[in-house]
Design a protein around this motif. Sequence first.
Motif, PDB file in Angstrom:
ATOM      1  N   UNK A  34       0.896  -1.431  -0.049  1.00 41.73           N
ATOM      2  CA  UNK A  34       0.636  -0.300  -0.161  1.00 41.73           C
ATOM      3  C   UNK A  34       0.664   1.008  -0.044  1.00 41.73           C
ATOM      4  N   UNK A  35       1.127   2.017  -1.348  1.00 41.26           N
ATOM      5  CA  UNK A  35       1.260   3.165  -0.853  1.00 41.26           C
ATOM      6  C   UNK A  35       1.025   3.809  -1.111  1.00 41.26           C
ATOM      7  N   UNK A  36       1.233   5.171  -0.089  1.00 38.39           N
ATOM      8  CA  UNK A  36       0.242   6.464   0.311  1.00 38.39           C
ATOM      9  C   UNK A  36       1.412   7.874  -0.796  1.00 38.39           C
ATOM     10  N   UNK A  37       1.038   7.986  -1.886  1.00 39.75           N
ATOM     11  CA  UNK A  37       1.988   8.407  -2.319  1.00 39.75           C
ATOM     12  C   UNK A  37       1.255  10.011  -2.698  1.00 39.75           C
ATOM     13  N   UNK A  38       1.812  10.604  -3.976  1.00 37.60           N
ATOM     14  CA  UNK A  38       0.620  11.620  -4.214  1.00 37.60           C
ATOM     15  C   UNK A  38      -0.910  11.247  -3.987  1.00 37.60           C
ATOM     16  N   UNK A  39      -0.730   9.785  -4.794  1.00 36.68           N
ATOM     17  CA  UNK A  39      -1.978   9.812  -4.839  1.00 36.68           C
ATOM     18  C   UNK A  39      -2.135   7.959  -4.279  1.00 36.68           C
ATOM     19  N   UNK A  40      -2.965   7.395  -3.513  1.00 39.17           N
ATOM     20  CA  UNK A  40      -2.510   6.747  -2.232  1.00 39.17           C
ATOM     21  C   UNK A  40      -2.784   5.000  -3.473  1.00 39.17           C
ATOM     22  N   UNK A  41      -2.263   4.756  -3.506  1.00 40.25           N
ATOM     23  CA  UNK A  41      -2.709   3.532  -4.404  1.00 40.25           C
ATOM     24  C   UNK A  41      -1.768   2.159  -3.777  1.00 40.25           C
ATOM     25  N   UNK A  42      -2.109   0.946  -4.598  1.00 40.20           N
ATOM     26  CA  UNK A  42      -1.250  -0.013  -4.252  1.00 40.20           C
ATOM     27  C   UNK A  42      -0.553  -0.902  -5.285  1.00 40.20           C
ATOM     28  N   UNK A  43       0.864  -0.792  -5.422  1.00 39.86           N
ATOM     29  CA  UNK A  43       1.558  -1.414  -5.801  1.00 39.86           C
ATOM     30  C   UNK A  43       1.197  -3.197  -5.678  1.00 39.86           C
ATOM     31  N   UNK A  44       0.377  -4.104  -6.784  1.00 42.10           N
ATOM     32  CA  UNK A  44       1.445  -5.163  -7.487  1.00 42.10           C
ATOM     33  C   UNK A  44       2.205  -5.901  -8.121  1.00 42.10           C
ATOM     34  N   UNK A 183       0.429   7.369   6.979  1.00 41.81           N
ATOM     35  CA  UNK A 183      -0.189   7.949   5.688  1.00 41.81           C
ATOM     36  C   UNK A 183      -0.878   9.199   5.308  1.00 41.81           C
ATOM     37  N   UNK A 184      -1.500   9.477   6.543  1.00 36.02           N
ATOM     38  CA  UNK A 184      -2.260  10.755   6.292  1.00 36.02           C
ATOM     39  C   UNK A 184      -1.311  11.830   7.339  1.00 36.02           C
ATOM     40  N   UNK A 185      -0.733  12.183   7.931  1.00 37.39           N
ATOM     41  CA  UNK A 185       0.296  12.469   8.634  1.00 37.39           C
ATOM     42  C   UNK A 185       1.305  12.490   8.117  1.00 37.39           C
ATOM     43  N   UNK A 186       2.302  12.254   6.852  1.00 39.19           N
ATOM     44  CA  UNK A 186       3.257  12.138   5.837  1.00 39.19           C
ATOM     45  C   UNK A 186       2.427  12.965   4.757  1.00 39.19           C
ATOM     46  N   UNK A 187       1.257  13.469   4.623  1.00 35.40           N
ATOM     47  CA  UNK A 187       0.926  14.073   3.513  1.00 35.40           C
ATOM     48  C   UNK A 187       0.518  15.340   4.107  1.00 35.40           C
ATOM     49  N   UNK A 188       0.784  15.642   4.988  1.00 36.40           N
ATOM     50  CA  UNK A 188      -0.113  16.982   5.638  1.00 36.40           C
ATOM     51  C   UNK A 188       0.782  17.643   6.371  1.00 36.40           C
ATOM     52  N   UNK A 189       2.273  16.538   6.695  1.00 39.49           N
ATOM     53  CA  UNK A 189       3.773  17.478   6.837  1.00 39.49           C
ATOM     54  C   UNK A 189       4.403  17.671   5.639  1.00 39.49           C
ATOM     55  N   UNK A 190       3.645  17.095   4.673  1.00 43.48           N
ATOM     56  CA  UNK A 190       4.551  17.323   3.208  1.00 43.48           C
ATOM     57  C   UNK A 190       3.659  18.706   2.143  1.00 43.48           C
ATOM     58  N   UNK A 191       2.677  18.438   3.023  1.00 39.93           N
ATOM     59  CA  UNK A 191       1.779  20.232   2.273  1.00 39.93           C
ATOM     60  C   UNK A 191       2.073  21.207   3.314  1.00 39.93           C
ATOM     61  N   UNK A 192       2.402  21.199   4.593  1.00 39.73           N
ATOM     62  CA  UNK A 192       3.051  22.212   5.296  1.00 39.73           C
ATOM     63  C   UNK A 192       4.580  22.569   4.827  1.00 39.73           C
ATOM     64  N   UNK A 193       5.317  21.887   4.393  1.00 41.05           N
ATOM     65  CA  UNK A 193       6.574  21.350   3.907  1.00 41.05           C
ATOM     66  C   UNK A 193       6.469  23.355   2.974  1.00 41.05           C
ATOM     67  N   UNK A 194       5.655  22.925   1.621  1.00 44.50           N
ATOM     68  CA  UNK A 194       4.947  22.675   0.485  1.00 44.50           C
ATOM     69  C   UNK A 194       4.606  24.455   0.735  1.00 44.50           C
TER      70      UNK A 194
END
Length: 200
Positions: A34-44, A183-194
Amino acid sequence: MSLVKYKAKRNFNETTEPVAGNPSTGKHIFVVQRHHATQLHYDFRLEIDGVLKSWAVPKGPSLNPSDKRLAMQVEDHPYDYKDFQGTIPEGNYGAGTVYIWDKGTFELMNPGNKSFDKEALLELKEGDLKVVLKGKKLKGEFALVHMKGRGENAWLLIKHKDKYATDEYNSEDYTPKRVKDAGLRYKEAEKKAATNRTKH
């Protein structure tokens, strides 16, 4: 595809993603991350011919045969990627959190008279790979079918009707809350940094 593309996209001084890895003989492994990147997706990922053939599945795999999941083929990943989970740092390709959602072994539904890898590569080339997954979450028969007219990378991941099939399935229902929160915390921190960068 080979590992050249994989390596070219990554700075191994910054990311802890594996560089290589040689498969052990015997059973072939599969992994779903499960990869919570720019868009959440699953890598198979399926181990074929010494590497992990990989597809990004936006909605995650399903045990419901009616769910024909879009699976976009991406670059091959090294064998050791099967054990990777954690955080890909900001500024790196695929930045976000990675969680091993399922892992196990797989077999070909139609082994044929060639070696495992040759048969699997032939089915991939023909755009119709049928496998039997033996994971903790994903079990039974699945097909990866190439979508004609949608480019070379567009496939569908489809569950066959067997004893493991179900009417309703959502991968997120089988993901621990702590993983979703991370995953949500990471995206939130990334947004703040940007935001901070644009202020300075």
